[in-house]
Design a protein around this motif. Structure first.
Motif, PDB file in Angstrom:
ATOM      1  N   GLU A 297       0.820  -1.219   0.000  1.00  0.00           N
ATOM      2  CA  GLU A 297       0.000   0.000   0.000  1.00  0.00           C
ATOM      3  C   GLU A 297       0.852   1.267   0.000  1.00  0.00           C
ATOM      4  O   GLU A 297       0.446   2.294  -0.540  1.00  0.00           O
ATOM      5  CB  GLU A 297      -0.913   0.018   1.229  1.00  0.00           C
ATOM      6  N   MET A 298       2.033   1.188   0.622  1.00  0.00           N
ATOM      7  CA  MET A 298       2.897   2.364   0.731  1.00  0.00           C
ATOM      8  C   MET A 298       3.820   2.526  -0.477  1.00  0.00           C
ATOM      9  O   MET A 298       4.608   3.472  -0.529  1.00  0.00           O
ATOM     10  CB  MET A 298       3.719   2.286   2.014  1.00  0.00           C
ATOM     11  N   GLY A 299       3.744   1.621  -1.410  1.00  0.00           N
ATOM     12  CA  GLY A 299       4.584   1.729  -2.595  1.00  0.00           C
ATOM     13  C   GLY A 299       5.993   1.201  -2.382  1.00  0.00           C
ATOM     14  O   GLY A 299       6.886   1.476  -3.181  1.00  0.00           O
ATOM     15  N   LEU A 300       6.199   0.442  -1.325  1.00  0.00           N
ATOM     16  CA  LEU A 300       7.498  -0.165  -1.052  1.00  0.00           C
ATOM     17  C   LEU A 300       7.498  -1.582  -1.594  1.00  0.00           C
ATOM     18  O   LEU A 300       6.427  -2.157  -1.851  1.00  0.00           O
ATOM     19  CB  LEU A 300       7.755  -0.181   0.461  1.00  0.00           C
TER      20      LEU A 300
ATOM     21  N   ALA B 134      10.445   7.302   7.177  1.00  0.00           N
ATOM     22  CA  ALA B 134       9.032   6.957   7.372  1.00  0.00           C
ATOM     23  C   ALA B 134       8.143   8.189   7.193  1.00  0.00           C
ATOM     24  O   ALA B 134       7.083   8.112   6.552  1.00  0.00           O
ATOM     25  CB  ALA B 134       8.828   6.354   8.762  1.00  0.00           C
ATOM     26  N   ILE B 135       8.580   9.312   7.723  1.00  0.00           N
ATOM     27  CA  ILE B 135       7.810  10.552   7.566  1.00  0.00           C
ATOM     28  C   ILE B 135       7.716  10.923   6.090  1.00  0.00           C
ATOM     29  O   ILE B 135       6.645  11.282   5.590  1.00  0.00           O
ATOM     30  CB  ILE B 135       8.439  11.695   8.393  1.00  0.00           C
ATOM     31  N   GLY B 136       8.831  10.831   5.378  1.00  0.00           N
ATOM     32  CA  GLY B 136       8.836  11.149   3.950  1.00  0.00           C
ATOM     33  C   GLY B 136       7.904  10.257   3.151  1.00  0.00           C
ATOM     34  O   GLY B 136       7.190  10.724   2.253  1.00  0.00           O
ATOM     35  N   THR B 137       7.885   8.974   3.482  1.00  0.00           N
ATOM     36  CA  THR B 137       6.995   8.043   2.792  1.00  0.00           C
ATOM     37  C   THR B 137       5.538   8.407   3.043  1.00  0.00           C
ATOM     38  O   THR B 137       4.718   8.411   2.119  1.00  0.00           O
ATOM     39  CB  THR B 137       7.276   6.600   3.253  1.00  0.00           C
TER      40      THR B 137
ATOM     41  N   LEU C 256       4.381  11.348   3.872  1.00  0.00           N
ATOM     42  CA  LEU C 256       4.090  12.611   3.186  1.00  0.00           C
ATOM     43  C   LEU C 256       3.769  12.366   1.715  1.00  0.00           C
ATOM     44  O   LEU C 256       2.845  12.948   1.154  1.00  0.00           O
ATOM     45  CB  LEU C 256       5.268  13.580   3.305  1.00  0.00           C
ATOM     46  N   LYS C 257       4.545  11.496   1.093  1.00  0.00           N
ATOM     47  CA  LYS C 257       4.337  11.169  -0.319  1.00  0.00           C
ATOM     48  C   LYS C 257       2.968  10.561  -0.553  1.00  0.00           C
ATOM     49  O   LYS C 257       2.329  10.816  -1.569  1.00  0.00           O
ATOM     50  CB  LYS C 257       5.439  10.207  -0.775  1.00  0.00           C
ATOM     51  N   LEU C 258       2.494   9.778   0.413  1.00  0.00           N
ATOM     52  CA  LEU C 258       1.208   9.090   0.275  1.00  0.00           C
ATOM     53  C   LEU C 258       0.038   9.933   0.765  1.00  0.00           C
ATOM     54  O   LEU C 258      -1.101   9.490   0.674  1.00  0.00           O
ATOM     55  CB  LEU C 258       1.238   7.777   1.059  1.00  0.00           C
ATOM     56  N   ASP C 259       0.315  11.113   1.279  1.00  0.00           N
ATOM     57  CA  ASP C 259      -0.721  11.991   1.831  1.00  0.00           C
ATOM     58  C   ASP C 259      -1.505  11.273   2.931  1.00  0.00           C
ATOM     59  O   ASP C 259      -2.727  11.344   3.008  1.00  0.00           O
ATOM     60  CB  ASP C 259      -1.656  12.488   0.730  1.00  0.00           C
ATOM     61  N   SER C 260      -0.763  10.582   3.820  1.00  0.00           N
ATOM     62  CA  SER C 260      -1.368   9.886   4.959  1.00  0.00           C
ATOM     63  C   SER C 260      -1.911  10.898   5.956  1.00  0.00           C
ATOM     64  O   SER C 260      -1.514  12.067   5.941  1.00  0.00           O
ATOM     65  CB  SER C 260      -0.309   9.014   5.655  1.00  0.00           C
TER      66      SER C 260
ATOM     67  N   GLY D 107       6.608   9.379  13.295  1.00  0.00           N
ATOM     68  CA  GLY D 107       8.070   9.346  13.358  1.00  0.00           C
ATOM     69  C   GLY D 107       8.621  10.502  14.180  1.00  0.00           C
ATOM     70  O   GLY D 107       9.618  10.346  14.887  1.00  0.00           O
ATOM     71  N   LEU D 108       7.978  11.656  14.099  1.00  0.00           N
ATOM     72  CA  LEU D 108       8.385  12.798  14.917  1.00  0.00           C
ATOM     73  C   LEU D 108       8.148  12.504  16.393  1.00  0.00           C
ATOM     74  O   LEU D 108       8.999  12.796  17.238  1.00  0.00           O
ATOM     75  CB  LEU D 108       7.620  14.052  14.498  1.00  0.00           C
TER      76      LEU D 108
END
Length: 129
Positions: free
Chosen positions: A41-44, A85-88, A90-94, A103-104
């Motif tokens: 689902e996350m594109g990984l 993890a945060i970047g991923t 953000l890319k997925l608009d979670s 992650g923060l």
């Protein structure tokens, strides 16, 4: 010198982060079906080998963080892992507060714990107050 209660607060914060990361790394080593499905689902890469790789990286960084002599290195490496993890997300608009910023939250727990329990970190990053 940090007070005894602050030292224990740092130990508790670090322990909570370590316990969560041990759980996270372990479920990726197995790997559970939910890990593979979520990766897809996350594109990984949705493969067992990629999940195991992430599990090994997570557990290695966590071990470095748990060991007092290498806690600072572990915190730095975990920060990189959390940033990815945060970047991923953000890319997925979670969802922002529950997924993207998780992650923060972990980073604050990791760095707060190591700051409270390690005088070397307090010398480099003095308190704001």
């Amino acid at each position: 010198m940090v007070s005894y209660p602050a030292l224990w607060a740092g130990r508790v914060m670090s322990s909570l982060a370590i316990l969560f990361l041990l759980f996270d790394g372990t479920i990726k080593l197995v790997p559970l079906d939910i890990v593979i499905a979520t990766s897809k689902e996350m594109g990984l890469p949705a493969t067992d080998s990629f999940a195991r790789f992430l599990g090994v990286v997570t557990l290695a960084c966590t071990a470095l963080y748990a060991w007092p002599r290498t806690a600072l290195l572990g915190a730095v490496l975990l920060t990189g892992l959390f940033g990815g993890a945060i970047g991923t997300h953000l890319k997925l608009d979670s969802p922002l507060f529950s997924h993207t910023l998780f992650g923060l939250y972990l980073g604050i727990l990791v760095w707060g714990g190591v700051w409270l329990r390690d005088p070397r970190v307090r010398r480099v990053m003095p308190s704001i107050a």
